[in-house]
Design a protein around this motif. Sequence first.
Motif, PDB file in Angstrom:
ATOM      1  N   ALA A   1       0.828  -1.472   0.008  1.00  0.00           N
ATOM      2  CA  ALA A   1       0.019  -0.044  -0.115  1.00  0.00           C
ATOM      3  C   ALA A   1       0.751   0.926  -0.012  1.00  0.00           C
ATOM      4  N   LEU A   2       2.071   1.011   0.893  1.00  0.00           N
ATOM      5  CA  LEU A   2       2.809   2.559   0.851  1.00  0.00           C
ATOM      6  C   LEU A   2       4.086   2.358  -0.559  1.00  0.00           C
ATOM      7  N   CYS A   3       3.934   1.274  -0.929  1.00  0.00           N
ATOM      8  CA  CYS A   3       5.009   1.541  -2.041  1.00  0.00           C
ATOM      9  C   CYS A   3       4.004   2.057  -3.175  1.00  0.00           C
ATOM     10  N   ARG A   4       2.699   1.132  -3.976  1.00  0.00           N
ATOM     11  CA  ARG A   4       2.157   1.368  -4.767  1.00  0.00           C
ATOM     12  C   ARG A   4       2.578   0.936  -6.005  1.00  0.00           C
ATOM     13  N   PRO A   5       2.806   0.204  -6.093  1.00  0.00           N
ATOM     14  CA  PRO A   5       3.237   0.082  -7.630  1.00  0.00           C
ATOM     15  C   PRO A   5       1.882  -0.369  -8.647  1.00  0.00           C
ATOM     16  N   SER A   6       2.164  -0.517  -9.711  1.00  0.00           N
ATOM     17  CA  SER A   6       0.949  -0.609 -10.596  1.00  0.00           C
ATOM     18  C   SER A   6       0.903  -2.337 -10.696  1.00  0.00           C
ATOM     19  N   VAL A   7       0.005  -2.792 -11.706  1.00  0.00           N
ATOM     20  CA  VAL A   7       0.477  -4.334 -11.308  1.00  0.00           C
ATOM     21  C   VAL A   7       1.298  -4.449 -13.126  1.00  0.00           C
TER      22      VAL A   7
ATOM     23  N   VAL B   1       5.064  -6.319 -13.146  1.00  0.00           N
ATOM     24  CA  VAL B   1       5.447  -7.664 -13.704  1.00  0.00           C
ATOM     25  C   VAL B   1       6.771  -7.163 -14.881  1.00  0.00           C
ATOM     26  N   LEU B   2       6.947  -5.632 -15.124  1.00  0.00           N
ATOM     27  CA  LEU B   2       8.279  -5.619 -15.291  1.00  0.00           C
ATOM     28  C   LEU B   2       8.830  -5.657 -14.968  1.00  0.00           C
ATOM     29  N   GLY B   3       9.303  -5.193 -13.113  1.00  0.00           N
ATOM     30  CA  GLY B   3       9.950  -5.532 -12.464  1.00  0.00           C
ATOM     31  C   GLY B   3      10.101  -7.772 -12.383  1.00  0.00           C
ATOM     32  N   LEU B   4       8.944  -8.098 -12.218  1.00  0.00           N
ATOM     33  CA  LEU B   4       9.883  -9.482 -12.684  1.00  0.00           C
ATOM     34  C   LEU B   4      10.163  -9.585 -13.301  1.00  0.00           C
ATOM     35  N   PHE B   5       9.695  -9.391 -14.534  1.00  0.00           N
ATOM     36  CA  PHE B   5      11.116 -10.018 -16.226  1.00  0.00           C
ATOM     37  C   PHE B   5      12.315  -9.396 -15.688  1.00  0.00           C
ATOM     38  N   ALA B   6      12.572  -8.046 -15.337  1.00  0.00           N
ATOM     39  CA  ALA B   6      14.045  -7.402 -14.924  1.00  0.00           C
ATOM     40  C   ALA B   6      14.588  -7.979 -13.590  1.00  0.00           C
ATOM     41  N   ASP B   7      14.039  -8.658 -12.464  1.00  0.00           N
ATOM     42  CA  ASP B   7      14.532  -8.706 -11.199  1.00  0.00           C
ATOM     43  C   ASP B   7      14.830  -9.853 -11.093  1.00  0.00           C
ATOM     44  N   ALA B   8      13.664 -10.541 -10.986  1.00  0.00           N
ATOM     45  CA  ALA B   8      13.438 -12.238 -10.134  1.00  0.00           C
ATOM     46  C   ALA B   8      13.647 -13.524 -11.335  1.00  0.00           C
TER      47      ALA B   8
ATOM     48  N   GLU C   1       8.496 -18.647   5.662  1.00  0.00           N
ATOM     49  CA  GLU C   1       8.235 -18.167   4.780  1.00  0.00           C
ATOM     50  C   GLU C   1       8.438 -17.007   3.324  1.00  0.00           C
ATOM     51  N   VAL C   2       8.915 -18.480   2.633  1.00  0.00           N
ATOM     52  CA  VAL C   2       9.660 -17.958   0.956  1.00  0.00           C
ATOM     53  C   VAL C   2       9.110 -16.938   0.447  1.00  0.00           C
ATOM     54  N   GLN C   3       7.389 -17.046   0.359  1.00  0.00           N
ATOM     55  CA  GLN C   3       6.971 -16.382  -0.075  1.00  0.00           C
ATOM     56  C   GLN C   3       6.139 -15.275  -0.115  1.00  0.00           C
ATOM     57  N   TRP C   4       6.849 -14.947   1.646  1.00  0.00           N
ATOM     58  CA  TRP C   4       6.164 -13.503   1.319  1.00  0.00           C
ATOM     59  C   TRP C   4       8.023 -12.613   1.456  1.00  0.00           C
ATOM     60  N   ALA C   5       8.779 -13.924   2.194  1.00  0.00           N
ATOM     61  CA  ALA C   5      10.457 -12.917   1.634  1.00  0.00           C
ATOM     62  C   ALA C   5      10.745 -12.263   0.016  1.00  0.00           C
ATOM     63  N   PHE C   6      10.393 -13.875  -0.873  1.00  0.00           N
ATOM     64  CA  PHE C   6       9.856 -12.884  -1.921  1.00  0.00           C
ATOM     65  C   PHE C   6       9.100 -11.562  -2.030  1.00  0.00           C
ATOM     66  N   ALA C   7       7.839 -11.141  -2.325  1.00  0.00           N
ATOM     67  CA  ALA C   7       6.781 -10.434  -1.537  1.00  0.00           C
ATOM     68  C   ALA C   7       7.675  -9.242  -1.070  1.00  0.00           C
ATOM     69  N   ALA C   8       8.506  -9.211   0.032  1.00  0.00           N
ATOM     70  CA  ALA C   8       9.458  -7.998  -0.046  1.00  0.00           C
ATOM     71  C   ALA C   8      10.444  -7.504  -0.687  1.00  0.00           C
ATOM     72  N   HIS C   9      11.216  -8.682  -0.894  1.00  0.00           N
ATOM     73  CA  HIS C   9      12.186  -8.323  -2.264  1.00  0.00           C
ATOM     74  C   HIS C   9      11.277  -7.437  -3.661  1.00  0.00           C
ATOM     75  N   THR C  10      10.426  -7.845  -3.927  1.00  0.00           N
ATOM     76  CA  THR C  10       9.507  -7.512  -5.174  1.00  0.00           C
ATOM     77  C   THR C  10       9.757  -5.823  -4.769  1.00  0.00           C
ATOM     78  N   LEU C  11       9.419  -6.139  -3.352  1.00  0.00           N
ATOM     79  CA  LEU C  11       8.897  -4.147  -3.406  1.00  0.00           C
ATOM     80  C   LEU C  11      10.057  -3.332  -3.224  1.00  0.00           C
ATOM     81  N   LEU C  12      10.951  -4.361  -2.454  1.00  0.00           N
ATOM     82  CA  LEU C  12      12.105  -3.676  -2.403  1.00  0.00           C
ATOM     83  C   LEU C  12      12.933  -3.565  -3.378  1.00  0.00           C
ATOM     84  N   LEU C  13      13.398  -4.026  -4.564  1.00  0.00           N
ATOM     85  CA  LEU C  13      13.922  -3.356  -5.778  1.00  0.00           C
ATOM     86  C   LEU C  13      13.132  -2.446  -6.856  1.00  0.00           C
ATOM     87  N   HIS C  14      10.848  -2.970  -6.347  1.00  0.00           N
ATOM     88  CA  HIS C  14      10.426  -1.259  -6.518  1.00  0.00           C
ATOM     89  C   HIS C  14      10.583  -0.496  -6.289  1.00  0.00           C
ATOM     90  N   GLY C  15      10.662  -0.156  -4.781  1.00  0.00           N
ATOM     91  CA  GLY C  15      10.986   0.760  -4.693  1.00  0.00           C
ATOM     92  C   GLY C  15      12.473   1.620  -4.502  1.00  0.00           C
TER      93      GLY C  15
END
Length: 298
Positions: free
Chosen positions: A18-24, A28-35, A227-241
């Motif tokens: 909610a704080l980061c507010r990335p769009s879908v 998706v683009l961040g997923l292809f670029a980073d993960a 809880e690797v799925q939440w670690a992934f969520a945090a990591h994705t938001l970190l890279l986006h931010g």
Amino acid sequence: MNSPIALAQRHQADAALALCRPSVNELVLGLFADALPATEKAVWLGELIALLAPLGVSERALRTGVFRLVQQGALLAHRSGRRSAYSTNPESNALLAPAPPMMRRYQPRWPGNWTLVTGWNAARTPEQSLRVRAYLLANGYQQLRSGVYGRPGGDPAAVEAALIAQGDPGALLVCDVARLHGIGQGALRTLVRQSWELDKVAAAYERFIEQFQHVLAAMSESRWRHEVQWAFAAHTLLLHGWRQVVCADPQLPVQLLPADWPAERARALANRLQHLVGPDADTFVDTIRPRAPQALAA
């Protein structure tokens, strides 16, 4: 997964989202670029759905976002029977740049040189001028006076290479100036502060710190790491931010920045969080897609 720990973790991920507010589309683009590894050819739609589910992205929202990215030319669609897969469009690499490295620090010394770009003239089309201006602004240059863009330091060779890549060799004059004469330190700092709006950049770093220090506190719980799925969520938001805040930073020499410049505090926080959740985030990706779609890789 309905344990109190899991629910608390999901709350933290939702709060960060909610704080980061990335769009879908950004996710998706961040997923292809980073993960996803650079060698991957295509990703099944079902895998994209599973990867972004921890971030609260619904299947319907993801399908809509991917469709729009295909329409915009950022992604390419593939069909294999009744299944759909997507890959990056090589012609849209500018949209898929990985998040800037968190380990990079400001250069401790600046010899006082500037890079100046000038030479706009009637021979240039409006489209060319807008394209070059967008490149300069994205790389920390600012308009110092009519038709003249510049920045402390800079890389004249990189500017010239970009002009050649855009088919505009020789259209602009790129100057490597040893130092600006007739300007005192006080006037120089005023020029930098006004031209680059450093207050806005500093505020963006402070928001990043405020947001992710809470995420780091939650991630420090040892139970979180399972809880690797939440670690992934945090990591994705970190890279986006991190991408958002660093791309807005002109990366000026440290001598021209305020004494309390928050970039290094933000960088240290980002490095700690990435070290904590990065391995588990990779594990989550591996559980979702251990290999590229063989039918499409060829």
